[in-house]
Design a protein around this motif. Structure first.
Motif, PDB file in Angstrom:
ATOM      1  N   ASP A 146       4.991  -4.495 -13.562  1.00 29.22           N
ATOM      2  CA  ASP A 146       4.639  -3.352 -14.399  1.00 29.22           C
ATOM      3  C   ASP A 146       5.652  -2.218 -14.244  1.00 29.22           C
ATOM      4  O   ASP A 146       5.966  -1.513 -15.212  1.00 29.22           O
ATOM      5  CB  ASP A 146       3.242  -2.853 -14.035  1.00 29.22           C
ATOM      6  N   LEU A 147       6.158  -2.043 -13.031  1.00 28.28           N
ATOM      7  CA  LEU A 147       7.117  -0.972 -12.757  1.00 28.28           C
ATOM      8  C   LEU A 147       8.393  -1.161 -13.579  1.00 28.28           C
ATOM      9  O   LEU A 147       9.011  -0.181 -14.016  1.00 28.28           O
ATOM     10  CB  LEU A 147       7.447  -0.954 -11.266  1.00 28.28           C
ATOM     11  N   GLN A 148       8.789  -2.427 -13.789  1.00 29.26           N
ATOM     12  CA  GLN A 148      10.018  -2.702 -14.527  1.00 29.26           C
ATOM     13  C   GLN A 148       9.993  -2.074 -15.918  1.00 29.26           C
ATOM     14  O   GLN A 148      11.015  -1.568 -16.396  1.00 29.26           O
ATOM     15  CB  GLN A 148      10.229  -4.214 -14.655  1.00 29.26           C
ATOM     16  N   TRP A 149       8.845  -2.114 -16.574  1.00 26.40           N
ATOM     17  CA  TRP A 149       8.765  -1.599 -17.933  1.00 26.40           C
ATOM     18  C   TRP A 149       8.794  -0.077 -17.985  1.00 26.40           C
ATOM     19  O   TRP A 149       8.882   0.503 -19.074  1.00 26.40           O
ATOM     20  CB  TRP A 149       7.511  -2.130 -18.615  1.00 26.40           C
ATOM     21  N   ARG A 150       8.724   0.552 -16.835  1.00 23.96           N
ATOM     22  CA  ARG A 150       8.828   2.021 -16.793  1.00 23.96           C
ATOM     23  C   ARG A 150      10.244   2.480 -16.482  1.00 23.96           C
ATOM     24  O   ARG A 150      10.501   3.682 -16.376  1.00 23.96           O
ATOM     25  CB  ARG A 150       7.834   2.577 -15.765  1.00 23.96           C
ATOM     26  N   LEU A 151      11.163   1.530 -16.325  1.00 24.89           N
ATOM     27  CA  LEU A 151      12.567   1.865 -16.098  1.00 24.89           C
ATOM     28  C   LEU A 151      13.272   1.862 -17.450  1.00 24.89           C
ATOM     29  O   LEU A 151      13.558   0.810 -18.021  1.00 24.89           O
ATOM     30  CB  LEU A 151      13.205   0.850 -15.150  1.00 24.89           C
ATOM     31  N   ASN A 152      13.546   3.036 -17.976  1.00 24.65           N
ATOM     32  CA  ASN A 152      14.109   3.176 -19.316  1.00 24.65           C
ATOM     33  C   ASN A 152      15.598   3.463 -19.275  1.00 24.65           C
ATOM     34  O   ASN A 152      16.080   4.244 -18.453  1.00 24.65           O
ATOM     35  CB  ASN A 152      13.402   4.313 -20.072  1.00 24.65           C
ATOM     36  N   ASP A 153      16.308   2.812 -20.175  1.00 22.02           N
ATOM     37  CA  ASP A 153      17.745   3.037 -20.327  1.00 22.02           C
ATOM     38  C   ASP A 153      17.939   4.118 -21.381  1.00 22.02           C
ATOM     39  O   ASP A 153      17.972   3.839 -22.572  1.00 22.02           O
ATOM     40  CB  ASP A 153      18.421   1.727 -20.740  1.00 22.02           C
ATOM     41  N   ASN A 154      18.063   5.382 -20.941  1.00 24.18           N
ATOM     42  CA  ASN A 154      18.166   6.476 -21.908  1.00 24.18           C
ATOM     43  C   ASN A 154      19.571   6.645 -22.469  1.00 24.18           C
ATOM     44  O   ASN A 154      19.859   7.599 -23.188  1.00 24.18           O
ATOM     45  CB  ASN A 154      17.670   7.795 -21.297  1.00 24.18           C
ATOM     46  N   THR A 155      20.487   5.709 -22.127  1.00 27.74           N
ATOM     47  CA  THR A 155      21.815   5.713 -22.730  1.00 27.74           C
ATOM     48  C   THR A 155      21.935   4.599 -23.762  1.00 27.74           C
ATOM     49  O   THR A 155      23.019   4.309 -24.246  1.00 27.74           O
ATOM     50  CB  THR A 155      22.896   5.514 -21.646  1.00 27.74           C
ATOM     51  N   TYR A 156      20.800   3.968 -24.084  1.00 29.27           N
ATOM     52  CA  TYR A 156      20.809   2.808 -24.990  1.00 29.27           C
ATOM     53  C   TYR A 156      21.362   3.204 -26.349  1.00 29.27           C
ATOM     54  O   TYR A 156      20.912   4.161 -26.974  1.00 29.27           O
ATOM     55  CB  TYR A 156      19.383   2.272 -25.133  1.00 29.27           C
ATOM     56  N   ASP A 157      22.374   2.454 -26.830  1.00 24.41           N
ATOM     57  CA  ASP A 157      23.010   2.743 -28.112  1.00 24.41           C
ATOM     58  C   ASP A 157      22.987   1.546 -29.051  1.00 24.41           C
ATOM     59  O   ASP A 157      23.773   1.451 -29.993  1.00 24.41           O
ATOM     60  CB  ASP A 157      24.452   3.206 -27.911  1.00 24.41           C
ATOM     61  N   GLY A 158      22.071   0.599 -28.787  1.00 25.26           N
ATOM     62  CA  GLY A 158      21.972  -0.580 -29.617  1.00 25.26           C
ATOM     63  C   GLY A 158      22.629  -1.797 -29.012  1.00 25.26           C
ATOM     64  O   GLY A 158      22.429  -2.913 -29.480  1.00 25.26           O
ATOM     65  N   ALA A 193       0.828  -1.208   0.000  1.00 21.85           N
ATOM     66  CA  ALA A 193       0.000   0.000   0.000  1.00 21.85           C
ATOM     67  C   ALA A 193       0.863   1.258   0.000  1.00 21.85           C
ATOM     68  O   ALA A 193       0.548   2.238  -0.696  1.00 21.85           O
ATOM     69  CB  ALA A 193      -0.944  -0.011   1.203  1.00 21.85           C
ATOM     70  N   TYR A 194       1.964   1.231   0.765  1.00 24.59           N
ATOM     71  CA  TYR A 194       2.830   2.406   0.816  1.00 24.59           C
ATOM     72  C   TYR A 194       3.544   2.606  -0.522  1.00 24.59           C
ATOM     73  O   TYR A 194       3.667   3.737  -1.011  1.00 24.59           O
ATOM     74  CB  TYR A 194       3.844   2.265   1.945  1.00 24.59           C
ATOM     75  N   ALA A 195       4.018   1.516  -1.130  1.00 23.80           N
ATOM     76  CA  ALA A 195       4.684   1.611  -2.426  1.00 23.80           C
ATOM     77  C   ALA A 195       3.733   2.162  -3.486  1.00 23.80           C
ATOM     78  O   ALA A 195       4.111   3.010  -4.307  1.00 23.80           O
ATOM     79  CB  ALA A 195       5.205   0.245  -2.849  1.00 23.80           C
ATOM     80  N   SER A 251      10.366   0.427  -5.640  1.00 19.29           N
ATOM     81  CA  SER A 251      10.416  -1.006  -5.949  1.00 19.29           C
ATOM     82  C   SER A 251      10.855  -1.845  -4.756  1.00 19.29           C
ATOM     83  O   SER A 251      10.469  -3.016  -4.661  1.00 19.29           O
ATOM     84  CB  SER A 251      11.351  -1.261  -7.132  1.00 19.29           C
ATOM     85  N   ARG A 252      11.633  -1.299  -3.832  1.00 15.46           N
ATOM     86  CA  ARG A 252      12.077  -2.133  -2.707  1.00 15.46           C
ATOM     87  C   ARG A 252      10.899  -2.570  -1.851  1.00 15.46           C
ATOM     88  O   ARG A 252      10.845  -3.706  -1.368  1.00 15.46           O
ATOM     89  CB  ARG A 252      13.113  -1.403  -1.852  1.00 15.46           C
ATOM     90  N   TYR A 253       9.905  -1.695  -1.660  1.00 14.77           N
ATOM     91  CA  TYR A 253       8.722  -2.078  -0.892  1.00 14.77           C
ATOM     92  C   TYR A 253       7.921  -3.144  -1.641  1.00 14.77           C
ATOM     93  O   TYR A 253       7.437  -4.112  -1.041  1.00 14.77           O
ATOM     94  CB  TYR A 253       7.843  -0.862  -0.619  1.00 14.77           C
ATOM     95  N   TYR A 254       7.776  -2.949  -2.963  1.00 15.99           N
ATOM     96  CA  TYR A 254       7.084  -3.963  -3.759  1.00 15.99           C
ATOM     97  C   TYR A 254       7.808  -5.305  -3.686  1.00 15.99           C
ATOM     98  O   TYR A 254       7.186  -6.357  -3.554  1.00 15.99           O
ATOM     99  CB  TYR A 254       7.010  -3.524  -5.229  1.00 15.99           C
ATOM    100  N   ARG A 255       9.139  -5.274  -3.799  1.00 12.48           N
ATOM    101  CA  ARG A 255       9.907  -6.519  -3.822  1.00 12.48           C
ATOM    102  C   ARG A 255       9.759  -7.301  -2.516  1.00 12.48           C
ATOM    103  O   ARG A 255       9.569  -8.526  -2.526  1.00 12.48           O
ATOM    104  CB  ARG A 255      11.383  -6.226  -4.077  1.00 12.48           C
ATOM    105  N   ILE A 256       9.866  -6.608  -1.412  1.00 14.49           N
ATOM    106  CA  ILE A 256       9.785  -7.301  -0.120  1.00 14.49           C
ATOM    107  C   ILE A 256       8.373  -7.828   0.104  1.00 14.49           C
ATOM    108  O   ILE A 256       8.180  -8.959   0.555  1.00 14.49           O
ATOM    109  CB  ILE A 256      10.231  -6.367   1.031  1.00 14.49           C
ATOM    110  N   ALA A 257       7.365  -7.028  -0.240  1.00 14.23           N
ATOM    111  CA  ALA A 257       5.981  -7.492  -0.111  1.00 14.23           C
ATOM    112  C   ALA A 257       5.741  -8.695  -1.014  1.00 14.23           C
ATOM    113  O   ALA A 257       5.083  -9.664  -0.614  1.00 14.23           O
ATOM    114  CB  ALA A 257       5.016  -6.361  -0.466  1.00 14.23           C
TER     115      ALA A 257
END
Length: 370
Positions: free
Chosen positions: A110-122, A64-66, A90-96
């Motif tokens: 779902d949260l994982q897909w919102r973590l974007n690698d903006n340095t991605y070069d292929g 609930a807090y996360a 994510s730490r609260y989600y992971r432990i729960a």
């Protein structure tokens, strides 16, 4: 007749699948509706919930807090410069999740897909590898914690890979276990009037006999898209009183398409959409439009409007005063007490997790820790 797309439909995946199925039909293959066996009687089952009977109260507190933190963050994507915010949530989600909380497992996935690698070069980065590995782990775990949701996610993956035969079989398994999303999705594939262009998948007009029980079962469980579709069919049958009531219920369940329909019912009259036998009412029109925008803005968090009849009741009830706020949104903004660090540390230690991240103590992915 033009149809309004309900918010729950994953159009990108569905239309990609549509192209693949059309290719299959072109070479004479049997349709996935026919081969998967989903043309069979459906007995409505409501979702029994997670398979873990005893839910840990402290794990629910962490979840609930996360979720509260995530809501305050606005559901935005995370990039390398704000990965600390990602880790904080994510730490609260992971432990729960480690304590069997299926909602936390799904939210973390779902949260994982919102973590974007903006340095991605292929070149595949460590962050992307970590994300892919964790998504796989969470999908497997969710199947154990909450089987109906597990089948639902597996079905989606087959659909995205253009394997509609396997997807339909898994959607049906999820539907039989009570998953409302799967019931709704199957109904759309069987309903030739649905937005997914079900004819291309092999559906026939008579398959509405299989679709309607699925729509009804999902609607009984609070699925706004399913209730919306049932209301649309009442419009088609010119049963406007029942349609109005159905759209009103769909809005309460979070369906913005229903808010659009009722907005138009009280607007300037035209050939489409139907007026639903309502007179023009500028005040109601304005309120339904505000509700529609609210549901669109909050769609990432599955909003509801339980107080709808206190905001804009159906005629002949008088329109009450309204301060422009929504009960659901106020509840999300209500301060949530942070679990003590002592509790978090104790729970993490019990599952051999790093209390800072919720990741396993050994072999922590370096790109996902503070």
């Amino acid at each position: 007749m033009e149809r309004k797309t309900p918010t729950q439909v994953g159009l990108a995946a569905l239309f990609a699948s549509l192209l693949a199925v059309c290719s299959n039909v072109a070479v004479g293959r049997e349709s996935p509706v026919a081969t998967s066996g989903i043309r069979s009687d459906f007995v409505c089952t409501h979702d029994a919930g997670p398979s873990v009977v005893s839910q840990d109260a402290n794990a629910q507190r962490l979840f609930a807090y996360a979720r509260h933190l995530d809501y305050l963050y606005g559901g935005r994507d995370f990039k390398s410069e704000n990965v600390d915010d990602f880790n904080r949530i994510s730490r609260y989600y992971r432990i729960a999740s480690a304590f069997g909380n299926a909602d936390a497992t799904e939210a973390l996935r779902d949260l994982q897909w919102r973590l974007n690698d903006n340095t991605y070069d292929g070149v595949i980065s460590q962050l992307r590898r970590n994300r892919t590995e964790e998504v796989e782990r969470l999908t497997t775990l969710l199947s154990q914690q909450y089987p109906s949701r597990g089948y639902w996610f597996q079905a989606n993956r087959f659909a995205q890979a253009y394997n509609l035969h396997e997807a339909f079989i898994l959607y049906r398994k999820a539907a039989d276990l009570g998953n409302a999303e799967a019931q709704y999705r199957l109904a759309q594939y069987l309903d030739v009037e649905s937005v997914v262009l079900a004819k291309a998948f092999g559906a026939k007009a008579k398959d509405i006999a299989f679709a309607l029980p699925l729509y009804r079962c999902a609607a009984q469980q609070g699925h706004g898209g399913a209730m919306y579709e049932l209301a649309i069919k009442q419009v088609d049958n010119r049963r406007y009183t029942e349609a109005m009531a159905g759209f009103q219920q769909a809005i309460m369940m979070g369906e913005n398409g229903a808010a659009f329909r009722l907005r138009e019912a009280f607007g300037d009259k035209s050939n489409w959409p139907p007026s639903l036998a309502m007179a023009k009412d500028a005040a109601r029109y304005e309120r339904y439009e505000k509700i529609r925008i609210f549901l669109i803005d909050e769609r990432k968090f599955a909003p509801r409007v339980p107080d709808l009849n206190s905001i804009v009741p159906l005629p002949p009830a008088a329109l009450p005063e309204w301060n422009g706020t929504f009960l659901w949104k106020n509840e999300q903004l209500t301060p949530s007490e942070a679990p003590s660090e002592t509790l978090v540390a104790q729970m993490a230690k019990a599952k051999r997790l790093d209390a800072r991240t919720g990741l396993p103590e050994a072999g922590k992915p370096k790109d996902m820790v503070p």
